[in-house]
Design an enzyme around this catalytic site. Structure first.
Site, PDB file in Angstrom:
ATOM      1  N   LEU A 491      52.056  32.749  17.826  1.00  0.00           N
ATOM      2  CA  LEU A 491      53.083  31.826  17.344  1.00  0.00           C
ATOM      3  C   LEU A 491      54.478  32.310  17.726  1.00  0.00           C
ATOM      4  O   LEU A 491      55.310  31.522  18.200  1.00  0.00           O
ATOM      5  CB  LEU A 491      52.943  31.670  15.832  1.00  0.00           C
ATOM      6  CG  LEU A 491      53.860  30.657  15.153  1.00  0.00           C
ATOM      7  CD1 LEU A 491      53.115  29.900  14.063  1.00  0.00           C
ATOM      8  CD2 LEU A 491      55.070  31.349  14.536  1.00  0.00           C
ATOM      9  N   GLN A 494      55.385  31.742  21.285  1.00  0.00           N
ATOM     10  CA  GLN A 494      55.749  30.362  21.567  1.00  0.00           C
ATOM     11  C   GLN A 494      57.101  30.000  20.975  1.00  0.00           C
ATOM     12  O   GLN A 494      57.840  29.193  21.537  1.00  0.00           O
ATOM     13  CB  GLN A 494      54.668  29.418  21.021  1.00  0.00           C
ATOM     14  CG  GLN A 494      54.635  28.061  21.677  1.00  0.00           C
ATOM     15  CD  GLN A 494      54.455  28.160  23.182  1.00  0.00           C
ATOM     16  OE1 GLN A 494      53.781  29.049  23.674  1.00  0.00           O
ATOM     17  NE2 GLN A 494      55.087  27.259  23.907  1.00  0.00           N
ATOM     18  N   GLU A 495      57.426  30.574  19.835  1.00  0.00           N
ATOM     19  CA  GLU A 495      58.684  30.247  19.158  1.00  0.00           C
ATOM     20  C   GLU A 495      59.900  30.813  19.873  1.00  0.00           C
ATOM     21  O   GLU A 495      60.894  30.114  20.080  1.00  0.00           O
ATOM     22  CB  GLU A 495      58.662  30.774  17.714  1.00  0.00           C
ATOM     23  CG  GLU A 495      57.782  29.983  16.756  1.00  0.00           C
ATOM     24  CD  GLU A 495      58.392  28.637  16.375  1.00  0.00           C
ATOM     25  OE1 GLU A 495      59.564  28.390  16.704  1.00  0.00           O
ATOM     26  OE2 GLU A 495      57.681  27.831  15.762  1.00  0.00           O
ATOM     27  N   SER A 496      59.859  32.089  20.220  1.00  0.00           N
ATOM     28  CA  SER A 496      61.093  32.756  20.669  1.00  0.00           C
ATOM     29  C   SER A 496      60.933  33.650  21.874  1.00  0.00           C
ATOM     30  O   SER A 496      61.933  34.186  22.364  1.00  0.00           O
ATOM     31  CB  SER A 496      61.645  33.610  19.525  1.00  0.00           C
ATOM     32  OG  SER A 496      60.753  34.682  19.231  1.00  0.00           O
ATOM     33  N   TYR A 601      52.790  22.695  21.601  1.00  0.00           N
ATOM     34  CA  TYR A 601      53.017  23.931  20.836  1.00  0.00           C
ATOM     35  C   TYR A 601      51.718  24.439  20.220  1.00  0.00           C
ATOM     36  O   TYR A 601      51.352  25.616  20.360  1.00  0.00           O
ATOM     37  CB  TYR A 601      54.060  23.641  19.759  1.00  0.00           C
ATOM     38  CG  TYR A 601      54.312  24.735  18.763  1.00  0.00           C
ATOM     39  CD1 TYR A 601      55.289  25.697  18.984  1.00  0.00           C
ATOM     40  CD2 TYR A 601      53.599  24.800  17.560  1.00  0.00           C
ATOM     41  CE1 TYR A 601      55.542  26.695  18.055  1.00  0.00           C
ATOM     42  CE2 TYR A 601      53.842  25.787  16.628  1.00  0.00           C
ATOM     43  CZ  TYR A 601      54.816  26.735  16.877  1.00  0.00           C
ATOM     44  OH  TYR A 601      55.056  27.724  15.950  1.00  0.00           O
TER      45      TYR A 601
END
Length: 645
Positions: A491, A494-496, A601
């Site tokens: 996660l 994918q986020e940052s 996502y």
């Protein structure tokens, strides 16, 4: 005496190093000041600072700013000199792009035509100017402008002369004008539809005020039943009202259209049913497939949602039919190859399914992983075929573009740094890409390390693609929250991409991209005293808040990571609303998420988690098992939960 001389030499060396560092720091400050002067339009200050930055690694930026500031009056020779000297920088492309637009606007076609071949990236404004220039010499080139007429988005002013010329040459028909009006209305661009309608004879144009009214209240128009079926403008206006209502209530739109459709042609009926079915499928309406049965001449987007509606309904015949009706380009997408194979397998055409799954299983993506498991294999990371040595990394680090990128990252000018980096690695082979990724890792630029390693074609290093920084900090919080470490890493990747101080355009911040309201709510739950928003980019704080919130959404959504991933991106309320009426496999849930961003996502988070599990030496759970089965919404229990931040 010798000892004293040695001490003096060491002192002088230290002094020289200190003075060099101080000079570099001063120049960095000057560079940032020059950037602000450019942004403020202060040419005098920019010129003063430019003299002090002579020889600085980022000097090309200062020269670029000076040229940009006076581009209208710049000498073409000065512009060409800059472009020639800075081909290894994205600044050359940006300056060339702006110069070409200026030349096209001024119709300085000789200069424009000479510079155009050097442009690397496509730009529709420049493409329209290029056609204007070509038509001067070859009137037949006007036909090449026709496809632009059917582009759905707002087009720049440079395209308008082409459209006028197309109309004068009778290369656009009245039907073509109505097609573009439809496309504009489908996109909700009433203003653009109004401008396009100006190409129609006044007696045939739709009522602009009525279109605007329908845009805000389509049901009101349809309930009045004051329709004009004799003129095309009246029919198109009514179809727009049904389409507009379908965006918010497909069943109401279908009910209205069922009463009206007999007054319309077969083409018009099929067109409107296609729109109703499309919006119905995106809202997971169980009637969507029935509406699709009445649709005709559908786009790839509409067919994609027909396939998704069929997946949720378990109707594999319709899944296959929808995919086979797509254009070759769309049906070649990894997702549609996978679902086509699944449909063929269910329908007893196993050899055809395996022929699709085998090459798909060689791809490192969500569908490649699912294909591997469908064939009975296990997901693993490929062996590392090449590890760059010190000389490989040093050689990449000496490239001017890479040096500029690193300097920009050091000044926290991330956007400019990314542009320089991407321009520098264009055309790199796999060995160079992995060497650049290793250099980025050594400089703590984790997002560039991952993205660069992701580009390799034959030689791969998944330890670079799936970096795991801050593991000591993350392990503590993951353990406290009882979360799967591989999933949390998937996660965050994918986020940052592990950029600790990153901020999104939506306002999310830090490694786990927390929104202000969410961070404040979690800080309250954790009892953090004197909470300040500025703390959100602190690594330990961000992970503490993010893992608590992730645990919260996981607990409220049946402990199902697919649902929790969707909730983390789009909000718990939406994740719950997207649940099915009857149980479906997690892959189908992920495939049928209405938001493009969230759909992509969730698939990437779950795919990432599987690779991280392998990297961490965990007993690798199959992706299909990770995705699980998504049960129907518990209306009473979940309705009480509300939609927490």
């Amino acid at each position: 005496m010798a000892r004293q001389s040695k001490i003096i030499r060491l002192f002088l060396l230290s002094l020289a190093l200190w003075l060099g560092a101080a000079h570099a720091a001063t120049q960095d400050d000057d560079f940032l000041a020059a950037r602000e002067a450019y942004r403020a339009g202060d040419g005098k200050k920019l010129a003063l600072l430019a003299r002090r930055l002579n020889g600085h690694i980022l000097q090309p930026y200062v020269v670029y700013w000076q040229l940009q500031t006076g581009l209208d009056a710049a000498d073409p020779d000065d512009i060409r000199a800059f472009l020639a000297a800075n081909q290894d920088s994205p600044l050359s492309e940006r300056l060339r792009n702006d110069w070409l637009k200026l030349l096209g606007k001024r119709q300085q076609w000789e200069l424009f035509d000479a510079e155009l071949p050097h442009l690397v990236n496509d730009d529709i404004e420049i493409a329209c100017y290029a056609l204007q220039s070509r038509i001067r010499l070859d009137p037949h080139a006007l036909r090449e402008a026709r496809p632009l007429w059917f582009v759905t988005r707002n087009l720049p002013e440079s395209c308008n002369p082409l459209f006028s010329a197309l109309m004068e040459a009778r290369l656009l028909s009245v039907d073509d004008v109505w097609t573009r009006i439809r496309l504009a209305l489908e996109a909700g661009q009433v203003g653009q539809a109004r401008r396009v309608a100006e190409f129609l004879p006044a007696s045939q144009a739709p009522d602009n005020r009525l279109l605007s009214s329908i845009s805000s209240n389509p049901a009101g128009y349809l309930e009045r039943r004051n329709f004009d079926f004799q003129r095309r403008a009246g029919r198109e206006t009514t179809m727009f009202a049904v389409h507009r209502l379908a965006r918010t209530s497909p069943p109401q739109a279908a009910a209205h259209w069922s009463r009206l459709e007999e007054r319309f042609s077969g083409e018009e009926r099929g067109y409107v049913w296609g729109l109703i079915a499309y919006f119905g499928a995106m809202r997971h309406d169980p009637e969507a497939l029935a509406w699709y049965a009445k649709a005709a001449d559908m786009s790839d987007v509409q067919l994609a949602w027909k396939a998704r509606a069929a997946l949720r309904a378990g109707n594999w015949h319709e899944v296959l039919a929808a995919i086979e009706a797509m254009t070759p380009r769309e049906s070649a997408e990894a997702g549609w190859r996978y679902w086509r194979a699944r449909a063929l397998k269910v329908l007893g055409r196993n050899e055809e399914a395996v022929a699709i799954l085998r090459p798909l299983a060689d791809e490192f993506n969500f569908y490649g992983q699912l294909a591997t498991e469908e064939l009975g294999g296990r997901i693993t990371s490929p062996a590392t075929a090449f590890k760059p040595g010190a000389e490989d990394v040093r050689r990449i680090g000496q490239l001017p573009g890479i040096r500029r990128a690193l300097a920009l990252f050091n000044l926290d000018l991330r956007l400019e740094g990314v542009r320089e980096w991407l321009w520098a690695i264009r055309g790199f082979d796999d060995r160079q890409l992995l060497s650049a990724a290793e250099l980025a890792l050594r400089n703590g630029i984790y997002d560039r390390a991952i993205s660069t390693a992701d580009k390799t074609v034959m030689l791969h290093d998944f330890s670079l693609r799936y970096l795991a920084p801050y593991r000591d900090v993350l392990k503590t919080h993951v353990s406290e929250m009882g979360l799967d470490e591989a999933w949390v890493y998937g996660l965050i990747r994918q986020e940052s991409r592990f950029v600790a101080n990153i901020r999104s355009s939506a306002g999310a911040s830090g490694l786990m991209q927390l929104m202000p309201g969410t961070a404040k709510w979690v800080a309250g739950k954790l009892g953090l005293r004197n909470w300040r928003w500025s703390q959100v980019t602190e690594i330990d704080t961000n992970i503490s808040l993010g893992t608590y919130y992730l645990r919260h959404v996981l607990d409220t959504l049946d402990g199902q990571p697919v649902l929790a991933s969707a909730a983390y991106n789009a909000g718990p309320g939406r994740a719950r609303r997207w649940r099915p009426e009857t149980a479906i496999e997690g892959a189908v849930y992920a495939e049928t998420i209405p938001f493009n961003e969230t759909r992509d996502y969730v698939k990437k988070v779950m795919s990432n988690a599987t690779y991280y599990a392998h990297a961490f030496g965990q007993q690798v759970q199959s992706l299909q098992r990770r995705l699980g089965v998504i049960g129907p919404r518990n209306r009473d229990g979940e309705a009480a939960l509300g939609d927490t931040p």
